[in-house]
Design an enzyme around this catalytic site. Structure first.
Site, PDB file in Angstrom:
ATOM      1  N   ASN A  11       0.830  -1.395  -0.059  1.00 38.90           N
ATOM      2  CA  ASN A  11      -0.129  -0.036   0.072  1.00 38.90           C
ATOM      3  C   ASN A  11       0.796   1.269  -0.116  1.00 38.90           C
ATOM      4  O   ASN A  11       1.447   1.601   1.034  1.00 38.90           O
ATOM      5  CB  ASN A  11      -0.839  -0.034   1.310  1.00 38.90           C
ATOM      6  CG  ASN A  11      -1.639   1.059   1.318  1.00 38.90           C
ATOM      7  OD1 ASN A  11      -1.818   1.877   0.432  1.00 38.90           O
ATOM      8  ND2 ASN A  11      -2.183   1.596   2.626  1.00 38.90           N
ATOM      9  N   TRP A  12       1.020   1.827  -1.206  1.00 42.99           N
ATOM     10  CA  TRP A  12       1.744   3.079  -1.153  1.00 42.99           C
ATOM     11  C   TRP A  12       1.212   4.286  -0.712  1.00 42.99           C
ATOM     12  O   TRP A  12       1.723   5.381  -0.709  1.00 42.99           O
ATOM     13  CB  TRP A  12       2.153   3.432  -2.686  1.00 42.99           C
ATOM     14  CG  TRP A  12       3.235   2.290  -3.167  1.00 42.99           C
ATOM     15  CD1 TRP A  12       3.694   1.258  -2.655  1.00 42.99           C
ATOM     16  CD2 TRP A  12       3.698   2.434  -4.680  1.00 42.99           C
ATOM     17  NE1 TRP A  12       4.743   0.749  -3.660  1.00 42.99           N
ATOM     18  CE2 TRP A  12       4.454   1.305  -4.838  1.00 42.99           C
ATOM     19  CE3 TRP A  12       3.442   3.107  -5.630  1.00 42.99           C
ATOM     20  CZ2 TRP A  12       5.303   0.981  -5.968  1.00 42.99           C
ATOM     21  CZ3 TRP A  12       4.024   2.860  -6.882  1.00 42.99           C
ATOM     22  CH2 TRP A  12       5.071   1.863  -6.999  1.00 42.99           C
ATOM     23  N   LYS A  13      -0.223   4.408  -0.282  1.00 43.13           N
ATOM     24  CA  LYS A  13      -0.535   5.657   0.425  1.00 43.13           C
ATOM     25  C   LYS A  13      -0.532   6.643  -0.692  1.00 43.13           C
ATOM     26  O   LYS A  13      -0.621   6.304  -1.810  1.00 43.13           O
ATOM     27  CB  LYS A  13      -0.117   5.694   1.727  1.00 43.13           C
ATOM     28  CG  LYS A  13      -0.133   4.466   2.654  1.00 43.13           C
ATOM     29  CD  LYS A  13       0.131   4.880   3.841  1.00 43.13           C
ATOM     30  CE  LYS A  13       0.288   3.465   4.756  1.00 43.13           C
ATOM     31  NZ  LYS A  13       0.031   3.768   6.236  1.00 43.13           N
ATOM     32  N   HIS A  97      -9.523   0.973   4.654  1.00 44.59           N
ATOM     33  CA  HIS A  97      -8.345   0.989   5.415  1.00 44.59           C
ATOM     34  C   HIS A  97      -8.463   1.914   6.585  1.00 44.59           C
ATOM     35  O   HIS A  97      -9.294   2.788   6.630  1.00 44.59           O
ATOM     36  CB  HIS A  97      -7.328   1.666   4.510  1.00 44.59           C
ATOM     37  CG  HIS A  97      -5.898   1.568   5.225  1.00 44.59           C
ATOM     38  ND1 HIS A  97      -5.373   2.634   5.828  1.00 44.59           N
ATOM     39  CD2 HIS A  97      -4.907   0.825   4.942  1.00 44.59           C
ATOM     40  CE1 HIS A  97      -4.230   2.396   6.435  1.00 44.59           C
ATOM     41  NE2 HIS A  97      -3.954   1.342   5.517  1.00 44.59           N
ATOM     42  N   GLU A  99      -6.906   4.482   7.899  1.00 48.60           N
ATOM     43  CA  GLU A  99      -6.793   5.765   7.535  1.00 48.60           C
ATOM     44  C   GLU A  99      -7.996   6.345   6.766  1.00 48.60           C
ATOM     45  O   GLU A  99      -8.326   7.563   7.001  1.00 48.60           O
ATOM     46  CB  GLU A  99      -5.316   5.983   6.572  1.00 48.60           C
ATOM     47  CG  GLU A  99      -4.128   5.949   7.664  1.00 48.60           C
ATOM     48  CD  GLU A  99      -3.069   5.415   6.866  1.00 48.60           C
ATOM     49  OE1 GLU A  99      -3.168   5.592   5.448  1.00 48.60           O
ATOM     50  OE2 GLU A  99      -2.138   4.887   7.532  1.00 48.60           O
ATOM     51  N   GLU A 169      -5.648  -5.350  10.288  1.00 49.12           N
ATOM     52  CA  GLU A 169      -4.386  -4.305  10.609  1.00 49.12           C
ATOM     53  C   GLU A 169      -4.793  -3.652  11.856  1.00 49.12           C
ATOM     54  O   GLU A 169      -5.287  -2.920  11.813  1.00 49.12           O
ATOM     55  CB  GLU A 169      -4.590  -3.332   9.329  1.00 49.12           C
ATOM     56  CG  GLU A 169      -4.104  -3.806   8.125  1.00 49.12           C
ATOM     57  CD  GLU A 169      -3.594  -2.910   7.280  1.00 49.12           C
ATOM     58  OE1 GLU A 169      -2.494  -3.019   6.716  1.00 49.12           O
ATOM     59  OE2 GLU A 169      -4.285  -1.689   6.849  1.00 49.12           O
ATOM     60  N   GLY A 175       2.418   1.761  10.857  1.00 45.76           N
ATOM     61  CA  GLY A 175       3.281   2.783  10.820  1.00 45.76           C
ATOM     62  C   GLY A 175       4.027   2.910  12.155  1.00 45.76           C
ATOM     63  O   GLY A 175       4.729   4.204  11.996  1.00 45.76           O
ATOM     64  N   SER A 215       3.407  -2.711  10.135  1.00 45.57           N
ATOM     65  CA  SER A 215       4.849  -2.757  10.493  1.00 45.57           C
ATOM     66  C   SER A 215       5.452  -4.088   9.895  1.00 45.57           C
ATOM     67  O   SER A 215       6.460  -4.460  10.581  1.00 45.57           O
ATOM     68  CB  SER A 215       5.215  -2.430  11.868  1.00 45.57           C
ATOM     69  OG  SER A 215       4.895  -0.867  12.102  1.00 45.57           O
ATOM     70  N   GLY A 236       2.767  -1.370   4.358  1.00 42.77           N
ATOM     71  CA  GLY A 236       2.698   0.196   4.082  1.00 42.77           C
ATOM     72  C   GLY A 236       4.044   0.520   3.738  1.00 42.77           C
ATOM     73  O   GLY A 236       4.776   0.370   2.617  1.00 42.77           O
ATOM     74  N   GLY A 237       4.818   1.080   4.776  1.00 47.15           N
ATOM     75  CA  GLY A 237       6.221   1.959   4.664  1.00 47.15           C
ATOM     76  C   GLY A 237       7.209   0.936   4.169  1.00 47.15           C
ATOM     77  O   GLY A 237       7.801   1.531   3.242  1.00 47.15           O
TER      78      GLY A 237
HETATM   79  C1  PEP Z   1      -0.862  -0.120   6.085  1.00 48.21           C
HETATM   80  O1  PEP Z   1      -0.819   0.957   6.000  1.00 48.21           O
HETATM   81  O2  PEP Z   1      -1.687  -0.623   5.650  1.00 48.21           O
HETATM   82  C2  PEP Z   1       0.419  -0.690   6.825  1.00 48.21           C
HETATM   83  C3  PEP Z   1       0.144  -1.581   7.279  1.00 48.21           C
HETATM   84  O3  PEP Z   1       1.375   0.292   6.971  1.00 48.21           O
HETATM   85  P1  PEP Z   1       2.877  -0.044   7.871  1.00 48.21           P
HETATM   86  O4  PEP Z   1       3.513  -1.189   6.882  1.00 48.21           O
HETATM   87  O5  PEP Z   1       3.725   1.114   7.393  1.00 48.21           O
HETATM   88  O6  PEP Z   1       2.647  -0.381   9.273  1.00 48.21           O
END
Ligand code: PEP
Length: 252
Positions: A11-13, A97, A99, A169, A175, A215, A236-237
């Site tokens: 997920n590049w957000k 998601h 967010e 999640e 994050g 993470s 994500g990251g």
């Molecule tokens: C996400 O945004 O779906 C996510 C899991 O982010 P991260 O891996 O950065 O925690």
């Protein structure tokens, strides 16, 4: 080990322009050329979907949208509809998601409509759920997840469920660098499968891919994937750097 094909989704957000995405793929496609039995999905911003779709057309990498409206068209400024995504060859969509729920007020009722419309239009929805730190501390994790799942999937039947992917999640792990332990991730994923089995039947629930997100990194993917009810990851990251994400994809 289950016979469910793992899914690793990045997920590049709101990161990466078209130019940055093309540079990423220059490295990434070579690194994942021999992935074997793993589905890889990249989820860029709307403006990058079309370009990424054409740049990945000769590879096994799939491209997903990060959101979608439930209406076909209308006066919904800033939104993108199912036919708009279908027209550019998109088959997967992330829905709900945390967010989106937190910053854009997406509700379980919106998500129920989005899931129905996504399936009707032939998308594979990746429906996200997860608890906050406070909810976990208060012992409300299961109650929250159950509510999110049963409301979000209220309009579908057992045959449709097989197409749905669930992403667990925990919000406290997104994050933050705080990954859920494999035990916590497994315990909740197992609970999710039990909820699905009670609602849609055991056979349908056994087919559903449940991803863990929060993470995920090259250093922890292997132990998470060793758990019985974890069928992949939403990253994500660590999906923003081609080499890190390729290592996650090549977790075996
Ligand atoms: C996400 O945004 O779906 C996510 C899991 O982010 P991260 O891996 O950065 O925690």
């Amino acid at each position: 080990m289950s016979n469910r094909t793992p899914i690793i989704a990045g997920n590049w957000k709101m990161y990466k322009t078209n130019v940055e995405a093309a540079a990423y793929l220059d490295d990434f496609l070579d690194l994942v050329a021999d992935i074997g039995n793993v589905e890889v999905i990249l989820c860029p911003s709307f403006t990058v979907l079309s370009e990424l779709r054409s740049l990945t057309s000769d590879s096994k990498v799939r491209v997903a949208a990060q959101n979608m409206h439930f209406e076909q068209e209308g006066a919904y400024t800033g939104e993108v509809s199912p036919p708009m995504l279908k027209e550019i060859g998109i088959d997967d969509v992330v829905l709900g998601h945390s967010e989106r729920r937190e910053y854009f007020n997406e509700t379980d009722t919106d998500l129920a409509r989005k899931v129905v419309e996504a399936l009707k239009a032939g998308f594979r929805p990746i429906l996200c759920c997860g608890e906050t730190d406070e909810e976990r501390e208060a012992g409300q994790t299961q109650e929250k997840i159950k509510r999110q799942l049963l409301s979000g999937l209220a309009g579908i039947d057992a045959a449709q469920l097989a197409t749905v992917v669930i992403a667990y999640e925990p919000i406290w792990a997104i994050g933050t660098g705080k990954t859920a332990t494999p035990q916590i991730a497994q315990e909740t994923s197992k609970f999710i499968r039990e909820i699905l089995a009670a609602q849609f039947g055991r056979d349908a629930a056994q087919q559903v891919r449940i991803l863990y997100g929060g993470s995920v990194k090259p250093a922890n993917i292997k132990e998470l994937m060793a758990e019985e009810d974890i069928d992949g990851a939403l990253v994500g990251g660590a999906s923003l750097a081609a080499s890190d994400f390729a290592q996650i994809v090549n977790f075996r």
